[in-house]
Design a protein around this motif. Structure first.
Motif, PDB file in Angstrom:
ATOM      1  N   TRP A 137      -9.372  -0.471  -3.856  1.00 26.13           N
ATOM      2  CA  TRP A 137      -9.479  -1.791  -4.470  1.00 26.13           C
ATOM      3  C   TRP A 137      -8.485  -1.954  -5.614  1.00 26.13           C
ATOM      4  O   TRP A 137      -8.005  -3.065  -5.873  1.00 26.13           O
ATOM      5  CB  TRP A 137     -10.898  -2.050  -4.955  1.00 26.13           C
ATOM      6  CG  TRP A 137     -11.780  -2.559  -3.853  1.00 26.13           C
ATOM      7  CD1 TRP A 137     -12.718  -1.868  -3.152  1.00 26.13           C
ATOM      8  CD2 TRP A 137     -11.769  -3.877  -3.299  1.00 26.13           C
ATOM      9  NE1 TRP A 137     -13.294  -2.657  -2.192  1.00 26.13           N
ATOM     10  CE2 TRP A 137     -12.741  -3.907  -2.260  1.00 26.13           C
ATOM     11  CE3 TRP A 137     -11.052  -5.033  -3.575  1.00 26.13           C
ATOM     12  CZ2 TRP A 137     -13.001  -5.039  -1.512  1.00 26.13           C
ATOM     13  CZ3 TRP A 137     -11.303  -6.174  -2.823  1.00 26.13           C
ATOM     14  CH2 TRP A 137     -12.266  -6.167  -1.811  1.00 26.13           C
TER      15      TRP A 137
ATOM     16  N   ILE B  36     -12.436  -4.448   3.783  1.00 22.99           N
ATOM     17  CA  ILE B  36     -12.365  -2.990   3.676  1.00 22.99           C
ATOM     18  C   ILE B  36     -13.738  -2.419   4.018  1.00 22.99           C
ATOM     19  O   ILE B  36     -14.730  -2.705   3.347  1.00 22.99           O
ATOM     20  CB  ILE B  36     -11.927  -2.560   2.262  1.00 22.99           C
ATOM     21  CG1 ILE B  36     -10.501  -3.048   1.988  1.00 22.99           C
ATOM     22  CG2 ILE B  36     -12.009  -1.040   2.111  1.00 22.99           C
ATOM     23  CD1 ILE B  36     -10.027  -2.801   0.569  1.00 22.99           C
TER      24      ILE B  36
ATOM     25  N   SER C  90       0.109  -9.800   1.780  1.00 23.82           N
ATOM     26  CA  SER C  90      -1.017 -10.356   2.530  1.00 23.82           C
ATOM     27  C   SER C  90      -0.717 -11.776   2.962  1.00 23.82           C
ATOM     28  O   SER C  90      -1.015 -12.175   4.096  1.00 23.82           O
ATOM     29  CB  SER C  90      -2.290 -10.322   1.681  1.00 23.82           C
ATOM     30  OG  SER C  90      -2.652  -8.987   1.363  1.00 23.82           O
TER      31      SER C  90
ATOM     32  N   LYS D  71      -5.450  -2.939  -3.728  1.00 30.68           N
ATOM     33  CA  LYS D  71      -5.629  -4.229  -3.040  1.00 30.68           C
ATOM     34  C   LYS D  71      -5.428  -5.402  -3.987  1.00 30.68           C
ATOM     35  O   LYS D  71      -4.934  -6.474  -3.573  1.00 30.68           O
ATOM     36  CB  LYS D  71      -7.018  -4.301  -2.399  1.00 30.68           C
ATOM     37  CG  LYS D  71      -7.263  -5.587  -1.592  1.00 30.68           C
ATOM     38  CD  LYS D  71      -8.624  -5.563  -0.936  1.00 30.68           C
ATOM     39  CE  LYS D  71      -8.947  -6.892  -0.244  1.00 30.68           C
ATOM     40  NZ  LYS D  71      -8.053  -7.200   0.859  1.00 30.68           N
TER      41      LYS D  71
ATOM     42  N   GLY E 222      -4.495  -5.533   3.829  1.00 26.16           N
ATOM     43  CA  GLY E 222      -4.565  -6.522   2.762  1.00 26.16           C
ATOM     44  C   GLY E 222      -5.243  -7.813   3.163  1.00 26.16           C
ATOM     45  O   GLY E 222      -5.505  -8.668   2.305  1.00 26.16           O
TER      46      GLY E 222
ATOM     47  N   VAL F 228       0.480  -6.253  -2.994  1.00 26.95           N
ATOM     48  CA  VAL F 228      -0.409  -6.366  -1.834  1.00 26.95           C
ATOM     49  C   VAL F 228      -0.729  -7.829  -1.550  1.00 26.95           C
ATOM     50  O   VAL F 228      -0.732  -8.276  -0.395  1.00 26.95           O
ATOM     51  CB  VAL F 228      -1.696  -5.549  -2.050  1.00 26.95           C
ATOM     52  CG1 VAL F 228      -2.753  -5.930  -1.018  1.00 26.95           C
ATOM     53  CG2 VAL F 228      -1.403  -4.059  -1.965  1.00 26.95           C
TER      54      VAL F 228
ATOM     55  N   TYR G 241       0.807  -1.222   0.000  1.00 26.13           N
ATOM     56  CA  TYR G 241       0.000   0.000   0.000  1.00 26.13           C
ATOM     57  C   TYR G 241       0.841   1.273   0.000  1.00 26.13           C
ATOM     58  O   TYR G 241       0.292   2.379  -0.018  1.00 26.13           O
ATOM     59  CB  TYR G 241      -0.951   0.007   1.202  1.00 26.13           C
ATOM     60  CG  TYR G 241      -2.127  -0.911   1.014  1.00 26.13           C
ATOM     61  CD1 TYR G 241      -3.236  -0.525   0.271  1.00 26.13           C
ATOM     62  CD2 TYR G 241      -2.106  -2.195   1.547  1.00 26.13           C
ATOM     63  CE1 TYR G 241      -4.296  -1.382   0.076  1.00 26.13           C
ATOM     64  CE2 TYR G 241      -3.163  -3.068   1.366  1.00 26.13           C
ATOM     65  CZ  TYR G 241      -4.259  -2.659   0.628  1.00 26.13           C
ATOM     66  OH  TYR G 241      -5.319  -3.516   0.425  1.00 26.13           O
TER      67      TYR G 241
END
Length: 483
Positions: free
Chosen positions: A457, A382, A469, A460, A378, A465, A289
């Motif tokens: 998004w 959201i 994650s 993401k 991540g 990301v 991010y």
């Protein structure tokens, strides 16, 4: 020189279930009780006077109990290394006992300096684990099981009758006067007050806990209000866990107790996460991010901080927490979501400000939660909160809004919730002028929400990301989450 112990109080202001204090008493060495108001920590932008006032109130209550044993907590307004050097000139410090602190960089650097000082001066510094949070973990294997094991253990027996006290001759309490001034807007510190909150919640207020947890007005009564006492250690997590466990079989509110117990574990879960990755104080835990465009707009951030965004639920929540130091979880999440999503600002521009306002500021919860609500982990859903929907769902009669935005209280309900809907004729009829009596909205909620979803998004779904994650899941969750 006389050999002594020191018990160093940091975020553990109680005299029961206190492992360092129990250990010190057990050595049968004279023991000095110490707290330092450290200028370097006080100057950190995450702290404010309300925190140190709460600390002073907690220590004052400890002193009231300790007076029977001809001792007190010795308070200094100085860096702890300086105080230790001064004490070393009069005593041979054999041991320092304290809890581990999962804190900010400023306290971590301080602790490293203390460790170096102790090593150089043949002082044995013994740190106790706090609330099931374990240092030097690299993953979460068996964390949940080990946490429950800690919570089920008996309380540490602190036998003050066996304490051999040391009182430094001519020591003057150096607590600044500003921290000694009581402010009735805030919860007061102290172990006995914490126990009153605990008892009233466990026996009575919990009846509506799960139903009211998201409502900003009702939550002030139906939620436990124990978070400041946990953050500053007036009660231990074990004491809360066992109190609810003992009560669950005596009352008819099992669902509420179960929900409360799960949040106790979540509390420690987030602190453990910060313990394992404390760079979250300064940067996104998910490095993917870092490409997210979040340019600083000082004007927007200032209006958000002052509760002048023109969005009633946002402004009421901010003014409430500034005045009282308390806000329920959903409203806290909404404030962060509005700053980071609707205003498009980096979470780091708001995190210290809200830390200053929250009486229960706990670094290990604050920063992981801030990033979770900002949508930069991540791995979490959201959530872009719509403040109007939040007011309709949780403050439909505008009770909360009217209390904290009295300038809107005279308006009809629909305009209290959405004052921008007022036509010029409405404003004239109610003798109310948008932009003068109350701020015009900084953004159109629907449009800013749509832009925020598109922006976050897009990032993401990036390979960076997704790769991060996977790393985060592997490090911070149980194995089955990423298999």
């Amino acid at each position: 020189m006389q050999s002594i112990n020191i018990v160093w109080f940091k975020r553990d202001f109680r005299l029961t279930d206190h492992e360092p204090l129990a250990q010190a008493i057990g050595t049968r060495l004279p023991t000095l009780l110490l707290h330092c108001y450290e200028p370097s920590v006080i100057a950190d932008p995450n702290y404010s006077d309300r925190h140190w006032r709460f600390v002073h109130e907690s220590i004052k209550e400890m002193d009231d109990t300790l007076g029977k044993y001809q001792t007190k907590v010795h308070c200094y307004y100085d860096e702890v290394i300086s105080v230790l050097k001064t004490l070393s000139a009069s005593y041979r410090i054999a041991h320092i006992y304290s809890y581990e602190e999962t804190g900010l960089k400023v306290t971590y650097d301080r602790d490293k300096a203390v460790a170096k000082f102790c090593s150089s001066n043949q002082i044995d510094w013994i740190e106790s684990q706090r609330d099931g949070v374990k240092r030097r973990r690299t993953n979460r294997h068996n964390w949940r099981k080990e946490w429950y094991q800690v919570m089920e253990e008996p309380e540490f027996n602190v036998d003050l009758d066996q304490l051999l006290p040391i009182t430094v001759p001519n020591h003057q309490d150096q607590t600044p006067e500003v921290y000694r001034t009581y402010n009735p807007n805030f919860q007061k510190g102290g172990e006995s007050i914490a126990r009153r909150y605990l008892d009233s919640f466990i026996e009575e207020r919990i009846k509506q806990y799960f139903f009211h947890i998201s409502k900003p007005t009702e939550a002030r009564v139906s939620c436990s209000r124990l978070s400041p006492y946990l953050a500053w250690g007036c009660l231990s997590m074990k004491q809360l866990y066992q109190a609810q466990k003992n009560a669950i079989n005596r009352n008819d509110y099992k669902r509420h107790y179960t929900q409360f117990a799960s949040r106790l574990r979540w509390h420690c879960h987030f602190i453990q996460k910060f313990e394992m990755e404390d760079r979250m104080e300064f940067e996104d835990i998910n490095r993917g991010y870092q490409s997210l465009d979040r340019p600083l707009d000082e004007g927007l951030v200032h209006r958000w901080k002052q509760g002048q965004t023109g969005i009633p639920m946002i402004d009421a929540a901010m003014r409430c927490v500034i005045k009282t130091g308390y806000l329920n979880f959903r409203m806290r999440s909404m404030l962060v979501s509005f700053l980071t999503h609707h205003l498009g600002q980096h979470w780091k521009y708001g995190a210290p400000w809200l830390a200053q306002q929250f009486l229960d500021f706990e670094p290990g919860i604050h920063y992981p939660q801030f990033q979770m609500q900002a949508g930069v982990t991540g791995i979490n859903t959201i959530r872009i909160y719509n403040p109007v929907k939040q007011s309709l769902d949780h403050d439909p009669e505008a009770v909360f809004i009217s209390k904290w935005l009295p300038e809107l209280a005279k308006l009809p309900m629909q305009f209290r919730l959405q004052p921008w809907l007022m036509a010029p004729m409405d404003q004239q009829f109610y003798d109310f002028q948008l932009g003068k009596d109350y701020s015009l909205p900084l953004v159109n909620i629907q449009e800013s929400g749509r832009l925020a979803r598109d922006r976050i998004w897009k990032v993401k779904n990036s390979p960076q990301v997704k790769q991060e994650s996977y790393r985060i899941l592997k490090r911070h969750t149980v194995p089955k989450r990423f298999v």
